[in-house]
Design an enzyme around this catalytic site. Structure first.
Site, PDB file in Angstrom:
ATOM      1  N   PRO A   1      55.002  44.315  70.769  1.00 46.10           N
ATOM      2  CA  PRO A   1      55.357  43.227  69.256  1.00 46.10           C
ATOM      3  C   PRO A   1      56.091  44.558  68.351  1.00 46.10           C
ATOM      4  O   PRO A   1      56.711  43.729  67.373  1.00 46.10           O
ATOM      5  CB  PRO A   1      54.371  42.513  69.638  1.00 46.10           C
ATOM      6  N   GLY A   2      56.386  45.744  68.618  1.00 42.90           N
ATOM      7  CA  GLY A   2      57.024  46.056  67.278  1.00 42.90           C
ATOM      8  C   GLY A   2      56.490  47.113  66.899  1.00 42.90           C
ATOM      9  O   GLY A   2      57.197  47.250  65.763  1.00 42.90           O
ATOM     10  N   SER A   3      54.762  47.885  67.223  1.00 41.39           N
ATOM     11  CA  SER A   3      54.001  48.127  66.312  1.00 41.39           C
ATOM     12  C   SER A   3      54.912  49.894  65.871  1.00 41.39           C
ATOM     13  O   SER A   3      55.169  49.966  64.826  1.00 41.39           O
ATOM     14  CB  SER A   3      52.618  48.115  65.863  1.00 41.39           C
TER      15      SER A   3
ATOM     16  N   ASP B   1      61.989  44.446  75.094  1.00 35.74           N
ATOM     17  CA  ASP B   1      61.324  44.014  76.183  1.00 35.74           C
ATOM     18  C   ASP B   1      61.614  42.826  77.745  1.00 35.74           C
ATOM     19  O   ASP B   1      62.958  41.896  76.973  1.00 35.74           O
ATOM     20  CB  ASP B   1      60.230  43.283  75.194  1.00 35.74           C
TER      21      ASP B   1
ATOM     22  N   ASP C   1      64.930  43.634  82.240  1.00 35.69           N
ATOM     23  CA  ASP C   1      63.668  44.463  83.173  1.00 35.69           C
ATOM     24  C   ASP C   1      63.791  45.723  82.649  1.00 35.69           C
ATOM     25  O   ASP C   1      64.926  46.387  82.938  1.00 35.69           O
ATOM     26  CB  ASP C   1      64.249  43.695  83.970  1.00 35.69           C
TER      27      ASP C   1
ATOM     28  N   ASP D   1      55.055  52.754  76.935  1.00 38.93           N
ATOM     29  CA  ASP D   1      54.410  52.223  76.225  1.00 38.93           C
ATOM     30  C   ASP D   1      53.603  51.224  77.069  1.00 38.93           C
ATOM     31  O   ASP D   1      54.241  49.941  76.806  1.00 38.93           O
ATOM     32  CB  ASP D   1      53.857  51.637  75.217  1.00 38.93           C
TER      33      ASP D   1
ATOM     34  N   CYS E   1      47.136  52.039  77.004  1.00 39.21           N
ATOM     35  CA  CYS E   1      45.985  51.273  76.330  1.00 39.21           C
ATOM     36  C   CYS E   1      44.895  51.245  77.531  1.00 39.21           C
ATOM     37  O   CYS E   1      43.666  50.118  76.661  1.00 39.21           O
ATOM     38  CB  CYS E   1      45.926  49.720  75.517  1.00 39.21           C
TER      39      CYS E   1
END
Lengths: 155, 283
Positions: free
Chosen positions: B96-98, B117, B144, B161, B212
């Site tokens: 979401p762009g953090s 994305d 993609d 990420d 993560c």
């Protein structure tokens, strides 16, 4: 995102003049690439962006939404557009107190404590202390709230 | 595999983390304003990061976009990359762009970021955050990531990420489900993505890979794959003020190259989610 037109220097200057007319201040949009999408929406993007390359890509959005051109030489600024201009604007600025400010953030119409060069039925920048909260329309007895639903907060 | 496992499951989650949006406000001014309303702690490893106790999404400063709610560990990949004003950066899985908005901030809204994305629903959140942070140097793409290299864009630096099983979020979601099959599927996808990323990178360019997730198959194994197949070498990461541990060199009967220079952030060490970060250079 469908880019309708990439603005040339003259067209960018016209927008700067429109801002000067409505808000009494000069800003320099020439440091960005400025373009229009549907419904006369104005966007700004970093000058180094290769617009031709972007046309070949599946581009969802580009840069920052600055505002929307309206009839009668008016402009409805986005919240970020208002923040860019708000601190130097000399007219069409409505100052509100903190109580009204919280209502404004929640999406309610508000009453200004001070109006600086405001024109009836024009878009006004909403200022609380030193913060720019967004834009509204000055009606006869109140300011109509234009905060987008996605940005409102319910305290 | 988990060091100090008992601490992991009792780690505190009452502190939330935020990042100052210096495109809109100075760090000290925001700290002063927030300190009047919340209990605030400065983040030891990032001057623009704070830990806060309280409802951080209901404040005037949040409404104004003066700060962005961002998990503390997720602030690290941009700090490893060190984006520069003149860079062209590709953020392959940006929503979401953090991290995207953090990089834009570090670049002072100059240079270019291609924020891509594949998930069109998540692009809405990405666009919202980019707008709210006042970012002007981002181009949001919907491709993609595995085939992004075919589009003809090249970056000086790339952030991958990667989508992952997110097992590092266990500190905040102790009821999460896990399956080894999913780990393996993710690992395959991550290898495809890093291959595409390497093709989008200029020679000599930097790629930061992060997840993560805690699983070696999603982390060290992907780096090992890049070293052996994609003309990439691992670079040492220097972070100050945060406890990091080295990557896992051996896992079962597998031995991974480059693991000693990758870092793992364990949730119990720093009040963050678990994170794996590796910096690679294309030669």
């Amino acid at each position: 995102m469908q880019i309708k037109k990439i603005l040339n220097e003259k067209e960018i200057r016209d927008i700067e003049k429109l801002i000067e007319k409505n808000y009494g201040c000069k800003i320099n949009l020439g440091k960005y690439k400025v373009f229009k999408t549907g419904e006369e929406k104005i966007w700004i993007v970093e000058k180094g962006v290769d617009m031709e390359l972007c046309k070949k890509l599946r581009c969802y959005a580009m840069g920052m939404y600055f505002g929307k051109l309206k009839r009668n030489n008016k402009i409805k600024l986005s919240m970020e557009g208002a923040m860019m201009i708000g601190k130097i604007a000399k007219k069409n600025v409505a100052v509100i107190d903190e109580g009204e400010g919280m209502k404004f953030i929640e999406g309610e119409n508000v009453i200004a404590s001070k109006l600086i060069g405001c024109e009836q039925n024009n878009f006004v920048i909403i200022k609380m202390n030193e913060d720019i909260l967004g834009v509204g329309i000055l009606r006869e007895n109140f300011i109509e709230n234009l905060v987008p639903k996605a940005r409102r907060i319910n305290f | 595999m988990i060091p100090d496992a008992e601490k992991l499951f009792s780690a505190s989650t009452e502190w939330k983390s935020i990042r100052v949006n210096t495109l809109k406000i100075g760090r000290d001014e925001l700290l002063e304003r927030l300190s009047e309303k919340f209990e605030v702690r400065e983040m030891p490893w990032y001057e623009n990061g704070f830990f806060i106790k309280g409802d951080i999404t209901k404040s005037l400063e949040y409404y104004l976009g003066y700060y962005h709610v961002q998990e503390a560990g997720s602030m690290l990949p941009p700090l490893v990359m060190l984006p520069d004003k003149n860079d062209c950066i590709i953020d392959i899985c940006a929503a979401p762009g953090s991290k995207t908005t953090q990089m834009a901030m570090m670049m002072e809204n100059e240079g270019i970021i291609f924020a891509n994305d594949v998930n069109s629903k998540r692009l809405r959140a990405l666009a919202h955050n980019i707008q709210k942070c006042g970012v002007v140097n981002c181009i949001i793409l919907n491709h993609d990531g595995r085939f992004l290299w075919k589009k003809g864009i090249k970056g000086d630096k790339i952030l991958l990420d990667a989508p992952c099983t997110a097992s590092g979020k266990i500190i905040k979601n102790k009821n999460m489900t896990w399956s080894y099959g999913r780990v393996i599927r993710m690992s395959k996808l991550q290898k495809r993505l890093i291959e595409s990323a390497s093709k989008c990178l200029i020679d000599g360019g930097t790629l930061v890979y992060s997840t993560c997730s805690l699983e070696p198959e999603e982390n060290e194994e992907v780096i090992d794959y890049a070293i052996k197949n994609l003309n990439m070498e691992v670079e040492k990461i220097e972070l100050v003020g945060i406890k990091t541990r080295r990557g896992i060199k051996r896992w079962g009967d597998k031995e991974y190259e480059g693991a000693e220079k990758a870092i793992r952030i364990w949730p119990q060490d720093n009040l963050t989610e678990g994170f794996f970060i590796c910096k690679l250079r294309k030669y």
